[in-house]
Design an enzyme around this catalytic site. Sequence first.
Site, short mmCIF file in Angstrom:
data_model
loop_
_atom_site.label_atom_id
_atom_site.label_comp_id
_atom_site.label_asym_id
_atom_site.label_seq_id
_atom_site.Cartn_x
_atom_site.Cartn_y
_atom_site.Cartn_z
N LYS A 1 0.86 -1.20 0.00
CA LYS A 1 0.00 0.00 0.00
C LYS A 1 0.89 1.24 0.00
O LYS A 1 1.93 1.27 0.69
CB LYS A 1 -0.89 -0.04 1.25
CG LYS A 1 -1.93 1.07 1.32
CD LYS A 1 -2.83 0.87 2.54
CE LYS A 1 -3.91 1.93 2.65
NZ LYS A 1 -4.78 1.73 3.83
N SER B 1 -9.68 1.76 2.89
CA SER B 1 -8.81 2.52 2.02
C SER B 1 -7.80 1.66 1.26
O SER B 1 -7.21 2.13 0.30
CB SER B 1 -8.08 3.58 2.83
OG SER B 1 -7.25 2.98 3.79
N SER C 1 -9.89 -0.60 7.05
CA SER C 1 -9.30 -0.47 5.71
C SER C 1 -8.60 -1.70 5.15
O SER C 1 -8.25 -1.70 3.98
CB SER C 1 -8.31 0.69 5.69
OG SER C 1 -9.02 1.88 5.52
N1 GLN Z 1 -13.08 4.13 6.27
C1 GLN Z 1 -12.55 4.56 7.53
C2 GLN Z 1 -12.17 6.01 7.43
O1 GLN Z 1 -12.47 6.60 6.46
C3 GLN Z 1 -11.39 3.71 7.91
C4 GLN Z 1 -10.18 3.99 7.11
C5 GLN Z 1 -9.00 3.14 7.51
O2 GLN Z 1 -9.14 2.11 8.15
N2 GLN Z 1 -7.83 3.63 7.14
O3 GLN Z 1 -11.58 6.57 8.29
#
Ligand code: GLN
Length: 491
Positions: free
Chosen positions: A80, A155, A179
Amino acid sequence: MLNNLNQLSIHEAHELLKTKQLSSVELTRACLERIRQVEPQVHAFVTVTDELALKQAEKADELIARGDASPLIGIPGLIKDNMCTRGMLTTCSSKMLQNFIPPYDATVIEKLNECGMVMVGKANMDEFAMGSSTENSALFVTHNPWDLTRVPGGSSGGSAAAVAAGEAIYALGSDTGGSIRQPAGFCSVTGLKPTYGRVSRYGLVAFASSLDQIGPLTGDVTDCALVMNAIAGYDSRDSTSVPQPTPDYTKCLTGDIKGLRLGVPKEYFVEGMQAEVAAAIKTAIKKLEELGARVEEVSLPSTRYALAVYYIIAPSEASANLARYDGVKYGFSAEEAENMWDAMERTRQFGFGPEVKRRIMLGTYALSAGYYDAYYLKAQKVRTLIRREFDQLFERFDALVTPTSPTVPFKIGEKTDTPLQMYLSDVCTLPVNIAGLPAISIPAGFADGLPIGMQIIGKPFAEEIILKIAHAYEQATEWRKTRAEINTGGV
Ligand code: GLN
């Protein structure tokens, strides 16, 4: 001639490499060829590192010839783009870091390099990991290999989509509120968020430091255990990393879950949940019962506050962490400013996208003098309540089973105008980060050809138990064997 090399699991590829039926260069070429074929549709990669990958593959082949048999050697992986890779772009899918080349490797990269990783590239993500669909990437949107008109989740959407599309054998993601697990669920792959402190965060670009963890996205549970073996462990460079010995995570994959006590928290079957998702998870739970687990419905009443708590704590930490992007030290720097303050303002105005700005504003507000007690402090207190509820349940249960997400992957563009709808996509995953627990998402079926994920949550440092349960379920079902078919537009 072996076919579809890019669809091998880590352990299958390893056997072939070890017995010299396959070389790492061949395997790497197969993934690079697949990337060339499907990237115009999937868009999972910010950077493809083909030259580096082939060089690393040649080196791996030499080492294998000399008898090196480490499980990840010569196997193509994807990282990532929020993990620092020395000498290589690390953008966080943000304009702010679009030219950032870190001078050092994250600990997980060092560890994977020691294990002989072949790195095929860096994966697209929501900007600074804020989002649930990769639509917040400042670069481009990643498409779900199961249906290219839908999101892959986020994400870590690039990581999950690439593994589902067979562009990489495995990937690393990061998980602050879901994410890793939510995109794993949306793309029908396996994704593990380890216990907070289990994997070093050194070199992971910080979003919300008390919630962030790095973990694997893989084709199956055995692969997940193998990647955990490589990346888990104490690191003196991350003060929150925990000095606990790392087990061999493959040892627990016995298939025997007889007598294990599983709780099914009723609050996770939320209002508005898609009926097919609830039905698939209920069927999966029956399967676990058939395998000998003892299942009981339980309650976690504070779950209803988790979303609110997360959206105070995570933005608060983000607003502090992202203060460093001022255009002075690294990354994007606005030109033509009148003075220093103007330069910083413009840098942040043009360098950050709308969701990141929204989070910074939410966080700054929650932390500001008159509101700190009402929002931030209160959220921290409720965080403790949520954690205690989990602790109490874990006195009687070995693990908890829930859906990973309330819906199957949604259409690209469907939720971009309503941030709250987007936030709701993580109702089932956020509480786990709030409490610092480990949890895994594994494929548990399809609704109209779209993936459904099941989440298994464990007590702190009980990754072995959730891997064991996930593995037993996986072996008793066929979901992981269905592959996404991507229309490459060719003849
Ligand atoms: N979707 C969640 C957010 O927008 C979690 C994102 C994540 O785990 N990095 O914060």
